[in-house]
Design a protein around this motif. Sequence first.
Motif, short mmCIF file in Angstrom:
data_model
loop_
_atom_site.label_atom_id
_atom_site.label_comp_id
_atom_site.label_asym_id
_atom_site.label_seq_id
_atom_site.Cartn_x
_atom_site.Cartn_y
_atom_site.Cartn_z
N ALA A 30 -43.64 2.71 -33.79
CA ALA A 30 -44.03 3.65 -32.72
C ALA A 30 -44.75 2.82 -31.67
O ALA A 30 -45.90 2.42 -31.88
CB ALA A 30 -44.97 4.71 -33.29
N GLU A 66 -51.57 4.89 -31.01
CA GLU A 66 -52.17 6.11 -31.56
C GLU A 66 -52.39 7.18 -30.50
O GLU A 66 -52.77 6.85 -29.37
CB GLU A 66 -53.55 5.76 -32.16
N THR A 90 -47.87 9.10 -39.57
CA THR A 90 -47.79 7.97 -40.48
C THR A 90 -48.88 8.02 -41.54
O THR A 90 -49.68 8.94 -41.57
CB THR A 90 -47.92 6.65 -39.67
N GLU A 93 -55.71 9.31 -35.38
CA GLU A 93 -55.35 7.90 -35.61
C GLU A 93 -54.00 7.79 -36.33
O GLU A 93 -53.31 6.80 -36.19
CB GLU A 93 -56.39 7.18 -36.49
N LYS A 115 -44.55 -2.87 -43.25
CA LYS A 115 -45.82 -2.75 -43.97
C LYS A 115 -45.74 -3.68 -45.17
O LYS A 115 -44.83 -3.55 -45.99
CB LYS A 115 -46.01 -1.30 -44.42
N ASP A 169 -40.02 2.85 -39.05
CA ASP A 169 -39.93 3.04 -37.59
C ASP A 169 -41.15 2.38 -36.95
O ASP A 169 -42.26 2.50 -37.48
CB ASP A 169 -40.07 4.54 -37.25
N LEU A 202 -48.92 8.79 -34.28
CA LEU A 202 -48.52 7.71 -33.37
C LEU A 202 -47.56 8.26 -32.32
O LEU A 202 -47.06 9.37 -32.46
CB LEU A 202 -47.83 6.60 -34.18
N ALA A 247 -41.62 -1.56 -37.81
CA ALA A 247 -42.98 -1.85 -38.28
C ALA A 247 -42.83 -2.17 -39.76
O ALA A 247 -42.30 -1.35 -40.51
CB ALA A 247 -43.89 -0.64 -38.08
#
Length: 320
Positions: free
Chosen positions: A113, A117, A173, A160, A61, A111, A163, A59
């Motif tokens: 996931a 959620e 996260t 939320e 960001k 990482d 994950l 992932a």
Amino acid sequence: WKDKGAAVGVREEIDANGKVIYRQVKKGVRDFVFGRTLGEGSYSTVVLGTDRQTLKEYAVKILDKKHIIKEKKIKYVNIEKDTLNRLIEHPGIVRLYYTFQDSSSLYYVLDVASGGELLGVLKKIGSFDEECTRFYGAEILDAIEHMHNRGVIHRDLKPENVLLDDKMHIKITDFGTAKLLPDPRKPKETTPYDPASQDEESTRARSFVGTAEYVSPELLTDKNACKASDLWAFGCIIYQLLTGRPPFKAGNEYQTFQKIVSLDYEFPPGFPPAARDLVERLLVLDPQRRLSIEHIKNHEFFDGIQWGRGLWKMKAPRLK
Ligand SMILES: NC(=O)c1nn(CC2CCNCC2)c2c1CCc1cnc(N=C3C=CCC=C3)nc1-2
């Protein structure tokens, strides 16, 4: 923005004398193929990224530099990177592998996931039975203990931000609003006291309030989050896993805050007694009187849980 925490790859090369050398190679945008968007924040987007060489999925960001500077979020960005660099080695926390930047953006390679959620799964089945609540509650608590042992207060724990990976184990996260205490494992930093940075930090720390339903009363009354604030949120999450809804929820944020500071919530009929006793000892207005992590781990609700490595090797219970 120094990539000092970045882990780097190495490339094997032959030098002019025919000797094998290993060149430290920093990853960059060109090393990844970007895919679907996983989430959007106010100044970041998280997208699926595949490493071209290893085909491993991450992932990524992506933070927009201009927006960060305009919104004066540089402090948050550095707090998140420093926090993730402190929490590298826990299975229940999203791991930061690389950081790099280009002219317009900053990149965190994390990482992925793939299970999405915990909230999504909870909404799908309505509520968890005791066994599933015990398992996921235990994994969340184990991750919170790791954070607190390294001087990190998450401050925005909620379903939320919990994950699920491809084996249905959790990954916590979103540490952009975490509060960093001095790292207990690092020798006392001898950087000279800088009053400017201290009160900037304390204004940042005071200015932030988490998500209404999970905010602790101390954050609403005296603006100070402490480690026990994460345990208040933990109590709300246990209640929500078993009932499908958070304990404090009203028509608007202000009414929700009123319910929190007046401890206005009740247990529906059939709420398991051991879980009720645990939640009642977590949803305590005075943070000093909330159960400590050690006492929670020994609470009868968690009877049978094998704490530590064993928990993360277990097969996750089928959600029902
Ligand atoms: N803000 C973040 O750091 C972040 N945001 N997301 C996606 C959000 C979507 C809304 N709820 C919170 C997470 C992520 C991360 C870290 C790293 C991270 C790793 N894996 C996933 N995976 C997802 C898979 C399916 C749907 C959503 C997320 N997502 C993230």
